[in-house]
Scaffold this motif. Structure first.
Motif: not given
Length: 125
Positions: A60-82
């Motif tokens: 679970a700790v690995q799944r949560n780490r992956i989800k946290r980083i995924l959300r972070e990169t999504f937030r950083q790219n959300q302007q371009q994602l449209g």
């Protein structure tokens, strides 16, 4: 600058949202460790859905780490994602990557999705 918080409006919330992406995903970014399926939505807001299966990432700790980083990169790219809906499916071995490698991998895959979405939007513009 708009808020980059990961509010409910940026999430795929129910099974029908996920199903519509699974059924029709014109933009795909595939990698040995993950698959991103995405399609245009009716809003200007990008939305993210995560499928991080226990089958592929045991701890679970690995799944949560992956989800946290995924959300972070999504937030950083959300302007371009449209206005796209994206579902990220984790594959076996993703938990073996360190945080820096995960950031690099996710950012590269988001860039591929952005490029494909922009290319598809050009003829219509």
């Amino acid at each position: 600058m708009p808020s980059t918080a990961f509010s409910k409006s940026f999430r795929l919330l129910n099974a029908s949202d996920y199903q519509s992406v699974f059924n029709d995903a014109p933009f795909r970014a595939s990698h040995q460790h993950l698959l991103i399926l995405s399609r245009p939505n009716q809003t200007e807001t990008p939305r993210l859905g995560l499928v991080i299966a226990k089958k592929h990432i045991r701890l679970a700790v690995q799944r949560n780490r992956i989800k946290r980083i995924l959300r972070e990169t999504f937030r950083q790219n959300q302007q371009q994602l449209g206005g796209i809906d994206a579902v990220v499916l984790a594959r076996a071995g993703l938990d073996k990557l360190d945080n820096q490698q995960l950031h690099k991998l996710f950012n590269k895959q988001w860039a591929r999705i952005i490029k494909k979405a922009n290319k598809a939007a050009e003829p219509n513009a």
